[in-house]
Design an enzyme around this catalytic site. Structure first.
Site, PDB file in Angstrom:
ATOM      1  N   GLY A 239       2.601 -26.116 -51.324  1.00 30.47           N
ATOM      2  CA  GLY A 239       3.117 -25.211 -52.339  1.00 30.47           C
ATOM      3  C   GLY A 239       3.227 -23.776 -51.879  1.00 30.47           C
ATOM      4  N   HIS A 290      -4.697 -21.677 -59.411  1.00 27.48           N
ATOM      5  CA  HIS A 290      -4.163 -23.042 -59.409  1.00 27.48           C
ATOM      6  C   HIS A 290      -4.263 -23.656 -60.805  1.00 27.48           C
ATOM      7  CE1 HIS A 290      -3.410 -23.502 -55.103  1.00 27.48           C
ATOM      8  NE2 HIS A 290      -4.549 -22.868 -54.885  1.00 27.48           N
TER       9      HIS A 290
END
Length: 610
Positions: A239, A290
């Site tokens: 990511g 996150h």
């Protein structure tokens, strides 16, 4: 006493002269005669007996006896003294340095001579080889004139042309991705850049049945409007790389402003002081480190429009995107990251408006971090959030009571979490796979109608790939992540079906455009043909006394020309297109209707042009 500059550089620090020797104020080599006369004027010196020395600037050779370390003694014979060089009068240390300097000079000259002769021999042999090759190729031209001279001139011309082309290419196309190199007329067919990165066939056997709406992902994203792209970043799925692509590698009217030394970039809409991207590199960890699906869906609207009045808030569309990875590789990568000291303690894990308690989410380690933990200890912790992390972060945790495991049985909880993760993933605007970087780029560009500047790079060597595990450990990791394994299989099938569907749609659109262009060119041909006939008849009216005859001939020619053109276009269709048309339209009635409609449209266009 100072040493002259020419000798000081070569011989190093100066030495004291012999007692009674005259002072030297200039280079000894340039004024050797003067020094020899001064030395000979002294009674009883060895130099006085040297009457036949070498001329100025001439030495006796490299292997001369005079260059030995031991100079001839003063008690030697007159013949030996006559053969001694003039620099025998110098001290021993200076003679050694001059000897080493002359040896290095001779070795350098020898190396240069060998290199020059070697290059000359190589060029000569290369000339003969190329001459033989060109004599074989241009053999029929040997009878015209001198073949050697012509082949040499031709070879020189080709070499000069090649060098000129290289220089021009460097000026015109300095980059490695030059558009001139992509011309199909001068190069072989380029391979499919979106072929499977794992070197397997692009076609696969689907396992799940998805509707057309599930496969066709086309988001009407207007960057100048109020819609927002929200990136759900799962740990160790690539990511970070994809997030950098979003802020640094997209062609935009107003690109993101990224400053050196800062992780976050400013991604404003054109003409507005408002962001269009909610991610780590644009807004930071505004909803926690996150943040998962449960946190983002409740946090993002409040963060974006929290300062505005509820009546003044625009009606936004939040387009969620994410990246998934193979569960075993992701698990090993997270273990290696934890070994280096990562903890993710800043994660909030907010669910139903509160974070979990220490009893609901206990820690796997004591101390500041879990650095240096072995893989066995990492797998044995039952509270490790690395287990089935992708399912947990993509599902709605409010359906199972958040982190309270006593709300429902474990089997039912796992089933609810998996179904929730699959549903959220399917209805997301976009998701990609780490193992298919180029396909991920293609689907994102087709979904949001936004193009990247440079293509994505597939890295097959990672930290997880460097970990060597046996089959038993791999099966155990798969058992610990059995929900992630099933979710990844579902996501991979959906991802590849979407890719195949979009590629087929793109090919059909290109084929339709080619057919329209071919039809337009045929109509223009008919139009120019009729215009030329009418102009010819108007210039020669005596040959056609009946004015209605031209119109009758034209009306009779139209059906014949249309029939011939339709037959020729039908014969030019390839067998592959016929097969695909039969698969897409299995009924013969539909194909006949489409053919008749196309013919009617074509006739109407011709009538309009007339």
């Amino acid at each position: 006493m100072a040493l002259p500059a020419c000798a000081a550089r070569a011989l190093g620090p100066p030495l004291q002269p012999e007692r009674g020797a005259p002072a030297r104020t200039t280079c000894p080599r340039r004024h050797s005669r003067v020094e020899a006369e001064l030395a000979a004027s002294r009674p009883g010196s060895v130099a006085a007996s040297v009457g036949a020395g070498p001329p100025r600037g001439v030495s006796r050779g490299f292997n001369s006896q005079a260059l030995l370390d031991e100079p001839p003694k003063a008690s030697s014979s007159l013949a030996g003294a006559a053969r001694a060089p003039l620099f025998a009068l110098l001290p021993r240390g200076r003679r050694r340095r001059m000897h080493d300097l002359r040896r290095r000079w001779d070795l350098g000259s020898l190396c240069r001579a060998l290199l020059t002769r070697g290059l000359a021999a190589l060029g000569h042999s290369l000339k003969h080889v190329l001459g033989a090759i060109f004599s074989k190729i241009f053999g029929p031209l040997a009878s015209v004139g001198n073949m050697d001279e012509k082949s040499n001139k031709l070879l020189l011309a080709l070499v000069m042309l090649f060098l000129f082309a290289v220089i021009v290419l460097q000026y015109v196309c300095p980059g490695t991705e030059c558009q001139l190199l992509r011309l199909q007329a001068f190069s072989s067919p380029m391979p499919d850049p979106y072929r499977s990165e794992d070197e397997s066939s692009a076609r696969f056997v689907p396992r799940y049945n998805f509707s057309r709406g599930d496969l066709l992902r086309k988001v009407d994203f207007d960057i100048k409007g109020d819609d927002l792209i929200v990136f759900l970043h799962i740990q160790k799925t690539g990511g970070t790389t994809f997030g950098r692509h979003l802020v640094r590698n997209i062609q935009l009217e107003q690109p993101c402003e990224c400053r050196v030394g800062q992780k976050k970039c400013t991604c404003h809409r054109p003409g507005k002081r408002e962001t269009w991207l909610f991610s780590r590199f644009s807004t930071g960890w505004s909803c926690g480190l996150h943040a998962d699906w449960t946190e983002l869906t409740s946090c993002v609207p409040a963060v974006v429009d929290g300062k505005r009045d509820a009546r003044l808030r625009p009606s936004r569309n939040f387009h969620y995107i994410t990246i998934l990875r193979d569960p075993v590789s992701r698990y090993l990568s997270e273990w290696r990251h934890v070994q280096r000291g990562a903890t993710w303690k800043a994660s909030l894990h907010v669910c139903d408006g509160r974070p979990p308690t220490s009893e609901e989410l206990p820690s796997c380690y004591t101390g500041d971090d879990w650095s240096g933990c072995p893989l066995k200890e990492f797998m044995e912790c039952p509270y490790n959030l690395a287990n089935n992390r992708q399912v947990r972060m993509l599902s709605d945790l409010t359906l199972v009571g958040c982190y309270n495991l006593s709300v429902m049985p474990e089997k039912q909880r796992n089933k609810v979490l998996l179904e929730s993760a699959k549903s959220n993933l399917k209805h997301m605007a976009f998701f990609g796979l780490t193992e298919f970087q180029r396909k991920t780029q293609y689907l994102f560009e087709k979904t949001f109608n936004m193009n990247f500047i440079s293509p994505f790079t597939q890295y097959n060597t990672t930290r997880a790939s460097s970990v060597e595990i046996n089959e038993d450990i791999q099966k155990r990791i798969e058992g610990l992540n059995f929900l992630d394994m099933e979710l990844y299989s579902y996501a991979k099938d959906l991802f590849l079906q979407r890719y195949q569907f979009m590629r087929q749609k793109e090919h059909q659109e290109a084929r339709r455009k080619r057919q329209e262009q071919r039809r337009f060119l045929k109509g223009r041909f008919l139009q120019t043909h009729f215009q030329s006939q009418s102009q010819g008849q108007s210039q020669n009216p005596s040959q056609n006394p009946n004015p209605n005859a031209n119109q009758n001939v034209t009306q009779n020619l139209i059906p014949n020309l249309i029939q011939n053109l339709t037959q020729s276009s039908g014969q030019n269709l390839s067998r592959k297109e016929n097969r695909e048309s039969q698969k897409q339209n299995p009924r013969q009635e539909q194909s006949e209707d489409s053919t008749s409609n196309g013919t009617n449209d074509y006739i109407g266009s011709v009538e309009k042009w007339r």
